[in-house]
Design an enzyme around this catalytic site. Structure first.
Site, mmCIF file in Angstrom:
data_model
loop_
_atom_site.group_PDB
_atom_site.id
_atom_site.type_symbol
_atom_site.label_atom_id
_atom_site.label_comp_id
_atom_site.label_asym_id
_atom_site.label_seq_id
_atom_site.Cartn_x
_atom_site.Cartn_y
_atom_site.Cartn_z
ATOM 1 N N HIS A 32 -77.515 1.189 -75.602
ATOM 2 C CA HIS A 32 -78.946 0.923 -75.456
ATOM 3 C C HIS A 32 -79.442 -0.105 -76.467
ATOM 4 C CE1 HIS A 32 -82.981 3.103 -74.425
ATOM 5 N NE2 HIS A 32 -83.238 1.859 -74.808
ATOM 6 N N HIS A 66 -81.959 -3.919 -76.709
ATOM 7 C CA HIS A 66 -82.879 -4.857 -76.053
ATOM 8 C C HIS A 66 -82.645 -6.233 -76.661
ATOM 9 C CE1 HIS A 66 -85.135 -1.583 -74.120
ATOM 10 N NE2 HIS A 66 -84.915 -0.912 -75.240
ATOM 11 N N ASN A 111 -85.279 -4.638 -69.369
ATOM 12 C CA ASN A 111 -86.717 -4.969 -69.446
ATOM 13 C C ASN A 111 -86.956 -6.328 -70.103
ATOM 14 O OD1 ASN A 111 -85.908 -3.900 -71.918
ATOM 15 N ND2 ASN A 111 -87.924 -3.089 -72.403
ATOM 16 N N ASP A 140 -85.706 1.488 -68.274
ATOM 17 C CA ASP A 140 -86.088 1.779 -69.666
ATOM 18 C C ASP A 140 -87.276 0.946 -70.140
ATOM 19 O OD1 ASP A 140 -85.638 3.194 -72.163
ATOM 20 O OD2 ASP A 140 -85.273 1.194 -72.947
ATOM 21 N N HIS A 142 -85.702 6.861 -68.984
ATOM 22 C CA HIS A 142 -86.617 6.879 -70.124
ATOM 23 C C HIS A 142 -87.630 7.970 -69.768
ATOM 24 C CE1 HIS A 142 -89.591 4.871 -72.996
ATOM 25 N NE2 HIS A 142 -90.354 5.659 -72.282
ATOM 26 N N ASP A 193 -81.057 1.956 -79.445
ATOM 27 C CA ASP A 193 -82.372 1.515 -78.951
ATOM 28 C C ASP A 193 -82.894 0.364 -79.823
ATOM 29 O OD1 ASP A 193 -84.637 1.200 -77.447
ATOM 30 O OD2 ASP A 193 -85.532 3.138 -77.967
HETATM 31 ZN ZN LIG Z 1 -86.819 3.749 -73.615
#
Ligand SMILES: [Zn+2]
Length: 437
Positions: free
Chosen positions: A70, A72, A104, A162, A189, A315
Site C-alpha cells: 500500500h 501512493h 487514486n 483506496d 478502504h 500507506d
Molecule cells: Zn485508504
C-alpha cells in the site's frame, strides 16, 4: 545509484527467514541475480576476489527484502508530491524490493493504459518492482466496475478504491463476484462515509477536548462486518487496508477462525501512535483512518503478533507543504512511511510486542501471498531480493536524507534505531546507505 549485477558476498551475517525456519549466522553469495550459496563458510574462496562486493555481516541481519501492499506514488497527476522514480527510491531506502501503487492517481488508474504506463515507467527507472493496484470502480466513483481482466493482464495485482470506501453493498457484491473470476483480491478502504463526513481525527475524549469532529471507529467496523458477510457468501478474496480499530480486529479474528479467505494489513503509524499525537494539532499526524486510542493500538499489536493482521503496509501518502502547512481542518490526510517503517517496527520487537520472525513474515511472505508474487526468501536458487540491516544503528529522520519528495512525517527530527544498509532486488543493489545523503 543502481549497480551492475556483479557477485555480492555477505560474510558471517545473521540470516533470518521464518518461511524456511532460518535464523543462523552464515555466509550468503549472490551471483547473476540469484542466491547461489548460503551456509557456514559458503563464501570461502569468493570473498575478496576481483569484481566481488563483499559485505561484512558482523552485527548485521540479512532478511528477505520487504513487500509493501500500500503506497501512493502520485504519478500520474500530482508529481510535485511524489513520482514513480522518487517513490521507488524511497521504497528501496526502506528495504522494499516490491511495492504496490494505489490507483487514486489523477486520472485514476482504472484502465489498462494507465496500468501499462505505470509498469513501463517503473521498468525504465529500475530499482524496486512496482505492482499497480487497479481501481474497483471507474473513476473510483463507487458505481460502475472497471474492466478487471484488462487491469490484471496489464499487471495489476489487486483492485481497490483506496481513499474511498465502496459503500454500496450492491456494488461491493458485484465487485467481489467479478474479481473472483480473475482471482484478484479486493482491497477495501473501510469507512462508512455517512458516519465520517467532516471528520478530522478519531472520535473520543481527545477530539472532544480539541473541538475537532471525530471519525468513530464503528464507521470502519460496520463496513468490515458487511464485507465479511459478502465475502463469505461469495467465496471471494477480501483484504482490509490499514485496519485501525479493535472492532475490526475482532471481526477479522472471528472470520479467520471460521476459515474465510480474508486478509488484512496494518500500518506502522497505527501500531506506534495514538490520537494523543494530535494534541499539538500536528497535521503530519492527520491520517485516514485516524490514529486511534490506546485500546485500539494494543489490539492491533496483539493481532499482528498472532497473525490476525497478516501484513504490514505503509500507506505511504506523500503531501507537499501546500497540503500540510495549513489549518488542521484543511490539511490533507496521510503521512509518508516507506523509509521509517523498519526502525518503528524494530521498536515493537525490542519492546516485546512482536517476534522478529513474525515481523519478517509480515513484511515479506505474508504480503507476497496476498498479491500472489514470488516471495523474497533466503534460499539457494531463489531470486536475490534481500536487505542488509544494522539493527543497532541510530539515525535521525532528517528531511534531506529522505528519498521521498514529500517530507510529511511526524518523525522528522527524531532519532530512531535500526537502519537499512543495503537493498538488493533481483541481484542488483538498488539502495546503498554507504552512498547516502
Ligand atoms: Zn485508504
Amino acid at each position: 545509484m543502481t549497480h551492475a549485477a556483479g557477485p555480492l558476498v555477505f560474510t558471517r551475517v545473521r540470516a533470518v527467514d521464518p518461511s524456511r525456519g532460518l535464523d543462523a549466522t552464515v555466509d550468503v553469495v549472490v551471483e547473476q541475480g540469484r542466491i547461489t550459496r548460503l551456509g557456514p563458510d559458503a563464501a570461502a574462496g569468493i570473498a575478496g576476489t576481483e569484481r566481488v562486493r563483499t559485505f561484512d555481516g558482523a552485527g548485521r541481519w540479512l532478511l528477505p527484502a520487504f513487500v509493501d501492499l500500500h503506497a501512493h506514488f502520485r504519478e500520474p497527476g500530482q508529481e510535485y508530491k511524489e513520482d514513480i522514480a522518487s517513490g521507488l527510491a524511497a521504497a528501496a531506502a526502506g528495504g522494499f524490493a516490491h511495492v504496490c501503487a494505489m490507483p487514486n492517481t489523477r486520472p485514476v488508474n482504472d484502465t489498462r493504459a494507465i496500468t501499462e504506463m505505470m509498469v513501463a515507467r517503473a521498468r525504465e527507472i529500475g530499482g524496486a518492482r512496482l505492482h499497480p493496484i487497479g481501481a474497483i470502480t471507474k473513476g473510483q466513483a463507487g458505481e460502475e466496475l472497471t474492466e478487471m481482466a484488462d487491469l490484471r493482464e496489464a499487471g495489476a495485482v489487486a483492485v481497490s478504491d483506496d481513499g474511498h470506501c465502496v459503500t454500496s453493498s450492491a456494488v461491493m457484491r458485484r465487485a467481489l463476484e467479478y474479481a473472483r473470476t480473475f482471482d484478484l483480491p479486493v482491497i477495501q478502504h473501510a469507512e462508512d462515509h455517512a458516519l465520517t463526513a467532516g471528520s478530522q481525527m478519531h472520535e473520543g475524549a481527545i477530539s472532544a477536548r480539541l473541538g475537532l469532529r471525530g471519525w468513530p471507529s464503528v464507521a470502519e467496523d460496520i463496513i468490515v462486518a458487511r464485507d465479511l458477510l459478502l465475502a463469505e457468501a461469495i467465496g471471494a478474496r477480501y483484504h482490509v487496508a490499514h485496519v485501525s480499530s479493535l472492532g475490526a480486529v475482532r471481526l477479522l479474528r472471528d472470520a479467520k477462525a471460521r476459515g474465510l479467505s480474508v486478509t488484512a494489513e496494518v500500518t506502522p503509524h497505527h501500531l506506534t501512535l495514538t490520537d494523543a499525537a494530535l494534541l499539538g494539532y500536528d497535521t503530519a499526524c492527520k491520517v485516514n483512518p485516524p490514529l486511534r486510542s490506546e485500546a485500539d493500538v494494543a489490539a492491533l499489536r496483539a493481532a499482528l503478533a498472532d497473525g490476525t493482521l497478516d501484513a504490514i503496509a505503509t500507506d505511504h501518502a506523500p503531501h507537499s507543504p501546500l497540503e500540510k502547512d495549513c489549518e488542521f481542518d484543511s490539511a490533507s490526510p496521510g503521512m509518508i512511511g516507506l523509509e521509517t517503517c523498519l526502525p518503528l517496527l524494530l521498536g515493537l520487537v525490542r519492546e516485546g510486542h512482536l517476534s522478529l520472525a513474525r515481523l519478517v513474515d509480515a513484511l515479506t511472505a505474508a504480503p507476497s501471498r496476498i498479491i500472489a508474487i514470488e516471495a523474497p526468501t533466503l534460499r539457494e536458487g531463489a531470486t536475490a531480493d534481500l536487505v542488509l540491516v544494522d539493527p543497532e544503528r541510530r539515525w535521525t529522520v532528517a528531511p534531506e536524507r529522505l528519498r521521498s519528495k514529500s517530507k510529511n512525517s511526524p518523525w522528522l527530527g527524531r532519532e530512531v534505531c535500526g537502519r537499512v544498509e543495503l537493498t538488493v532486488a533481483g541481484g542488483v543493489v538498488i539502495f546503498d546507505a554507504a552512498e547516502g545523503r
